[in-house]
Motif scaffolding. Structure first.
Motif, PDB file in Angstrom:
ATOM      1  N   ASP A 126     -15.912  29.351  37.399  1.00 49.85           N
ATOM      2  CA  ASP A 126     -15.484  28.166  38.142  1.00 49.85           C
ATOM      3  C   ASP A 126     -16.417  27.000  37.800  1.00 49.85           C
ATOM      4  N   GLU A 127     -15.948  25.780  38.054  1.00 43.07           N
ATOM      5  CA  GLU A 127     -16.728  24.565  37.773  1.00 43.07           C
ATOM      6  C   GLU A 127     -17.233  24.573  36.325  1.00 43.07           C
ATOM      7  N   TYR A 128     -16.349  24.882  35.400  1.00 46.42           N
ATOM      8  CA  TYR A 128     -16.736  25.056  34.005  1.00 46.42           C
ATOM      9  C   TYR A 128     -17.276  23.767  33.392  1.00 46.42           C
ATOM     10  N   GLN A 129     -16.888  22.624  33.940  1.00 49.55           N
ATOM     11  CA  GLN A 129     -17.358  21.355  33.382  1.00 49.55           C
ATOM     12  C   GLN A 129     -18.860  21.165  33.594  1.00 49.55           C
ATOM     13  N   ASP A 130     -19.456  21.955  34.473  1.00 54.57           N
ATOM     14  CA  ASP A 130     -20.880  21.808  34.765  1.00 54.57           C
ATOM     15  C   ASP A 130     -21.740  22.893  34.114  1.00 54.57           C
ATOM     16  N   THR A 131     -21.163  23.645  33.177  1.00 54.26           N
ATOM     17  CA  THR A 131     -21.954  24.647  32.470  1.00 54.26           C
ATOM     18  C   THR A 131     -22.818  23.983  31.400  1.00 54.26           C
ATOM     19  N   ASN A 132     -23.963  24.603  31.144  1.00 51.68           N
ATOM     20  CA  ASN A 132     -24.844  24.087  30.096  1.00 51.68           C
ATOM     21  C   ASN A 132     -24.734  24.957  28.853  1.00 51.68           C
ATOM     22  N   PRO A 155     -13.018  17.864  33.609  1.00 48.83           N
ATOM     23  CA  PRO A 155     -14.022  16.996  32.972  1.00 48.83           C
ATOM     24  C   PRO A 155     -14.252  15.692  33.731  1.00 48.83           C
ATOM     25  N   ASP A 156     -13.280  15.252  34.517  1.00 47.90           N
ATOM     26  CA  ASP A 156     -13.461  14.029  35.299  1.00 47.90           C
ATOM     27  C   ASP A 156     -14.453  14.217  36.447  1.00 47.90           C
ATOM     28  N   GLN A 157     -14.813  15.468  36.732  1.00 45.77           N
ATOM     29  CA  GLN A 157     -15.723  15.732  37.845  1.00 45.77           C
ATOM     30  C   GLN A 157     -17.095  16.227  37.380  1.00 45.77           C
ATOM     31  N   SER A 158     -17.397  16.041  36.126  1.00 48.49           N
ATOM     32  CA  SER A 158     -18.693  16.495  35.620  1.00 48.49           C
ATOM     33  C   SER A 158     -19.788  15.525  36.058  1.00 48.49           C
ATOM     34  N   TYR A 160     -23.278  16.780  36.406  1.00 50.85           N
ATOM     35  CA  TYR A 160     -24.581  17.425  36.269  1.00 50.85           C
ATOM     36  C   TYR A 160     -25.188  17.297  34.882  1.00 50.85           C
ATOM     37  N   LYS A 161     -24.885  16.210  34.177  1.00 51.40           N
ATOM     38  CA  LYS A 161     -25.493  16.022  32.862  1.00 51.40           C
ATOM     39  C   LYS A 161     -27.010  15.967  32.963  1.00 51.40           C
ATOM     40  N   TRP A 162     -27.514  15.393  34.048  1.00 53.12           N
ATOM     41  CA  TRP A 162     -28.962  15.307  34.253  1.00 53.12           C
ATOM     42  C   TRP A 162     -29.597  16.689  34.350  1.00 53.12           C
ATOM     43  N   ARG A 163     -28.784  17.714  34.644  1.00 51.73           N
ATOM     44  CA  ARG A 163     -29.278  19.083  34.762  1.00 51.73           C
ATOM     45  C   ARG A 163     -28.947  19.910  33.521  1.00 51.73           C
ATOM     46  N   GLY A 164     -28.451  19.231  32.485  1.00 56.42           N
ATOM     47  CA  GLY A 164     -28.186  19.928  31.229  1.00 56.42           C
ATOM     48  C   GLY A 164     -26.737  20.299  31.004  1.00 56.42           C
ATOM     49  N   ALA A 165     -25.840  19.952  31.947  1.00 58.62           N
ATOM     50  CA  ALA A 165     -24.425  20.275  31.768  1.00 58.62           C
ATOM     51  C   ALA A 165     -23.894  19.585  30.510  1.00 58.62           C
ATOM     52  N   VAL A 202      -9.025   4.027  37.556  1.00 57.29           N
ATOM     53  CA  VAL A 202     -10.468   3.917  37.310  1.00 57.29           C
ATOM     54  C   VAL A 202     -10.918   4.948  36.273  1.00 57.29           C
ATOM     55  N   ILE A 203     -10.554   6.216  36.481  1.00 57.54           N
ATOM     56  CA  ILE A 203     -11.058   7.296  35.632  1.00 57.54           C
ATOM     57  C   ILE A 203     -10.455   7.252  34.234  1.00 57.54           C
ATOM     58  N   SER A 204      -9.307   6.601  34.077  1.00 62.84           N
ATOM     59  CA  SER A 204      -8.658   6.544  32.757  1.00 62.84           C
ATOM     60  C   SER A 204      -9.493   5.761  31.750  1.00 62.84           C
ATOM     61  N   ARG A 205     -10.440   4.968  32.246  1.00 60.51           N
ATOM     62  CA  ARG A 205     -11.309   4.193  31.353  1.00 60.51           C
ATOM     63  C   ARG A 205     -12.449   5.045  30.790  1.00 60.51           C
ATOM     64  N   ASN A 206     -12.617   6.237  31.322  1.00 66.96           N
ATOM     65  CA  ASN A 206     -13.663   7.117  30.786  1.00 66.96           C
ATOM     66  C   ASN A 206     -13.349   7.534  29.365  1.00 66.96           C
ATOM     67  N   ARG A 207     -14.396   7.636  28.541  1.00 64.25           N
ATOM     68  CA  ARG A 207     -14.242   8.234  27.227  1.00 64.25           C
ATOM     69  C   ARG A 207     -14.409   9.745  27.358  1.00 64.25           C
ATOM     70  N   ASN A 208     -13.927  10.469  26.379  1.00 70.70           N
ATOM     71  CA  ASN A 208     -14.093  11.924  26.340  1.00 70.70           C
ATOM     72  C   ASN A 208     -13.549  12.593  27.605  1.00 70.70           C
ATOM     73  N   ARG A 209     -12.247  12.535  27.758  1.00 70.58           N
ATOM     74  CA  ARG A 209     -11.618  13.204  28.892  1.00 70.58           C
ATOM     75  C   ARG A 209     -10.271  13.763  28.462  1.00 70.58           C
ATOM     76  N   LYS A 210      -9.779  14.706  29.251  1.00 71.60           N
ATOM     77  CA  LYS A 210      -8.454  15.270  29.016  1.00 71.60           C
ATOM     78  C   LYS A 210      -7.456  14.530  29.903  1.00 71.60           C
ATOM     79  N   ASP A 211      -6.362  14.097  29.310  1.00 76.25           N
ATOM     80  CA  ASP A 211      -5.395  13.299  30.053  1.00 76.25           C
ATOM     81  C   ASP A 211      -4.636  14.162  31.059  1.00 76.25           C
TER      82      ASP A 211
END
Length: 230
Positions: A126-132, A155-158, A160-165, A202-211
């Protein structure tokens, strides 16, 4: 798992696990030995950087190479090297090492890899977008025999990049597992369409996302109000 299989990578089963206070004590010891001014580098900040580097599977040399022009980062790289050796000398692991050593175990020991790959017939994350990176490698090894892997994530809910995700784990999932079936959960039961449309805009402006197109049976809804507190 490490207690049972650690000898396969030259690690004793009797290793100790350092908690956050133990880790901080080692960092302070390193700073004293290396004459690092705690006005320039604070111990907790150094420990945080070390943890982040481990989650990205980076060693002291990686930090040192990137930090030619950054005095602070160069000192943190030195603290990191001291920290690693101090834990090794004490036969200790920190919380990040528990994951890194397990990955090392699966990478280096084919018998162990086969044993646990066969044991776990189904793997769900679960929460695969936050795996490192280490978690990703561990998941791939556990699922490589039966190939029964189910991941849930967005991917729109990631956050935890600061934690290495690493967002690439979910963005590249179909590439890594081409036989996978992707099911988009686009129906929303909580919000009105007005809120969903605003969020999507708002989120559609993000780069690197799945539509994806969020929708709901709750058509319309009150207009969104913006309030700026003084």
């Amino acid at each position: 798992l490490l207690r049972r299989e650690a000898p396969a990578i030259g690690l004793g089963r009797d290793f100790v696990i350092y908690d956050s206070s133990d880790q901080l004590a080692v960092v302070k010891q390193a700073m004293k030995a290396l004459h690092v001014d705690d006005g320039l580098v604070q111990p907790r900040a150094a420990l945080s950087r070390i943890s982040h580097a481990k989650n990205r599977m980076e060693g002291p040399d990686d930090l040192s190479t990137r930090s030619v022009w950054m005095r602070r980062d160069e000192q943190i790289a030195g603290i990191y090297g001291f920290y690693v050796k101090a834990l090794q000398d004490a036969g200790a692991l920190d919380f990040d090492d528990l994951l890194l050593k397990t990955v090392e175990l699966f990478e280096r020991s084919e018998p162990v890899r086969r044993k646990y790959g066969a044991q776990f017939r189904f793997v769900m994350v679960d929460e695969y977008q936050d795996t490192n990176r280490p978690q990703y490698l561990l998941i791939r090894r556990l699922a490589e025999v039966h190939r029964n892997l189910c991941v849930v994530g967005d991917p729109d809910q990631s956050i935890y990049k600061w934690r290495g995700a690493d967002l690439r784990n979910i963005l590249d999932f179909e590439q890594d597992f081409p036989e996978a079936v992707t099911i988009k959960l686009e129906r929303n039961y909580r919000s009105t369409q007005v809120i969903l449309d605003a969020a999507s805009a708002v989120i559609s402006r993000n780069r690197n996302r799945k539509d994806k197109r969020l929708w709901t049976d709750r058509a319309g809804g009150p207009q969104i109000l913006h309030f700026q507190a003084g």
